[in-house]
Design a protein around this motif. Structure first.
Motif, short mmCIF file in Angstrom:
data_model
loop_
_atom_site.label_atom_id
_atom_site.label_comp_id
_atom_site.label_asym_id
_atom_site.label_seq_id
_atom_site.Cartn_x
_atom_site.Cartn_y
_atom_site.Cartn_z
N LEU A 101 0.82 -1.21 0.00
CA LEU A 101 0.00 0.00 0.00
C LEU A 101 0.86 1.27 0.00
O LEU A 101 0.49 2.28 -0.60
N HIS A 102 2.01 1.20 0.66
CA HIS A 102 2.90 2.36 0.69
C HIS A 102 3.37 2.72 -0.72
O HIS A 102 3.38 3.90 -1.10
N GLU A 103 3.76 1.73 -1.50
CA GLU A 103 4.17 1.99 -2.87
C GLU A 103 3.05 2.63 -3.67
O GLU A 103 3.28 3.51 -4.50
N PHE A 104 1.83 2.21 -3.40
CA PHE A 104 0.68 2.77 -4.09
C PHE A 104 0.44 4.22 -3.66
O PHE A 104 0.11 5.07 -4.48
N PHE A 105 0.62 4.50 -2.38
CA PHE A 105 0.45 5.86 -1.86
C PHE A 105 1.39 6.83 -2.56
O PHE A 105 1.02 7.97 -2.85
N ILE A 106 2.62 6.42 -2.80
CA ILE A 106 3.61 7.34 -3.37
C ILE A 106 3.76 7.13 -4.88
O ILE A 106 4.78 7.47 -5.47
N ARG A 107 2.72 6.61 -5.49
CA ARG A 107 2.72 6.33 -6.93
C ARG A 107 3.07 7.58 -7.75
O ARG A 107 2.82 8.71 -7.34
N LYS A 108 3.62 7.34 -8.92
CA LYS A 108 3.88 8.40 -9.88
C LYS A 108 2.81 8.36 -10.97
O LYS A 108 2.09 7.38 -11.11
N LEU A 109 2.74 9.44 -11.73
CA LEU A 109 1.76 9.54 -12.80
C LEU A 109 2.42 9.38 -14.16
O LEU A 109 3.62 9.57 -14.31
N LYS A 110 1.61 9.02 -15.14
CA LYS A 110 2.11 8.94 -16.51
C LYS A 110 2.49 10.34 -17.00
O LYS A 110 1.87 11.33 -16.59
N ASN A 111 3.46 10.40 -17.85
CA ASN A 111 3.81 11.68 -18.46
C ASN A 111 2.63 12.23 -19.24
O ASN A 111 1.93 11.48 -19.94
N GLY A 112 2.39 13.52 -19.11
CA GLY A 112 1.32 14.15 -19.87
C GLY A 112 -0.03 14.17 -19.19
O GLY A 112 -1.00 14.67 -19.77
N THR A 113 -0.11 13.65 -17.95
CA THR A 113 -1.40 13.64 -17.27
C THR A 113 -1.71 14.95 -16.55
O THR A 113 -2.82 15.15 -16.08
N ARG A 114 -0.72 15.84 -16.45
CA ARG A 114 -0.92 17.14 -15.81
C ARG A 114 -0.38 18.24 -16.74
O ARG A 114 0.54 18.00 -17.52
N ASN A 115 -0.94 19.41 -16.60
CA ASN A 115 -0.53 20.54 -17.43
C ASN A 115 0.95 20.86 -17.22
O ASN A 115 1.44 20.94 -16.09
N SER A 116 1.67 21.03 -18.31
CA SER A 116 3.09 21.38 -18.22
C SER A 116 3.41 22.61 -19.07
O SER A 116 4.57 22.91 -19.34
#
Length: 264
Positions: free
Chosen positions: A59-74
């Motif tokens: 669950l800890h690994e899931f908590f600190i998960r990263k997002l796919k590139n391009g999923t947030r405004n850049s």
């Protein structure tokens, strides 16, 4: 029933031993069995995650998960300030002349929060914004501006709840909890303090950025559990976006205001 249990154990529980047990469980292989149901309960968008649900070992690994590139405004302008986190803006206001902020009918000392009375003077009359991260949010923190990191420091010991009930009934958690502060100076000599506040006795705030320069949108740190980030701006250097009301949901990369260009 499952939703109630998650909220009780993760959002509301804050005793020393209960927090320790939650931490141990979250790091255990057994916790991987509840990742799927946890994602459903908190309505987490699994399509934007870097990895598949079954790829997280606990669950800890899931908590600190990263997002796919391009999923947030850049894409943002040079003077625009972006949200450093996926969160709820709980409050926004002015730092008073007596160096305090008012949140949920409570008064917090900026001097106590930063642990530096001399530094506080530059923020008097400026703007504060409080971002609350629940267990449902992406837990990595990104820089709201580009600039030079001029100081990093850690304060506090224990951590108490920082959700809406903790802010309302707790004993100054924003100013007393375990916290790490990063102060950034922009190319126009504007200072921004980024205060990362721990939420439980676990006190897990990991600084993933140690360079002297930071770029807007670059990752700075992450939380292991839901918590709070506070931004402090100097007087007359920040123009906030016209938020209709708070609480207000935001995501990393979303423009929350603009730096006026006034230097100190």
């Amino acid at each position: 029933m499952k939703s109630y249990l998650y909220k009780f154990f993760i959002e509301l529980t804050n005793g020393k031993w209960s927090s320790y047990l939650i931490m141990k469980f979250a790091h255990s292989k057994a916790s991987s069995l509840i990742i799927s149901s946890f994602a459903r309960v908190y309505k987490i968008n699994v399509d934007e995650m870097e990895k598949d649900l079954t790829s997280y070992n606990n669950l800890h690994e899931f908590f600190i998960r990263k997002l796919k590139n391009g999923t947030r405004n850049s894409f943002f302008g040079q003077t625009e300030v972006i949200s450093p986190v996926d969160a709820i803006i709980e409050d926004i206001g002015i730092i008073t002349g007596n160096k305090t902020i008012h949140v949920k009918d409570k008064v917090y000392s900026i001097s106590e929060m930063l642990g530096n009375k001399e530094m506080v003077d530059k923020y008097t009359g400026g703007t504060f914004i409080i971002f609350y991260l629940s267990p449902s949010h992406y837990h990595r923190i990104h820089s709201p501006v580009s600039g030079r990191v001029i100081k990093r420091w850690t304060l506090g010991g224990k951590s108490y709840p920082v959700n809406k009930w903790g802010l309302k009934f707790g004993k100054s958690p924003l100013a007393k909890n375990y916290r790490t502060i990063t102060e950034v100076k922009t190319q126009d000599n504007q200072h921004i303090a980024i205060v990362k506040v721990g939420a439980m006795f676990i006190n897990s705030i990991i600084l993933s950025h140690q360079k002297e320069e930071v770029k807007k949108g670059e990752e700075m740190a992450y939380f292991s559990f839901g918590s709070t980030v506070i931004l402090l701006f100097e007087k007359e250097t920040f123009r906030s976006k016209d938020f209709l009301s708070t609480p207000y949901p935001v995501k990393i990369g979303e423009v929350i205001g603009d730096l006026s260009g006034k230097s100190k």
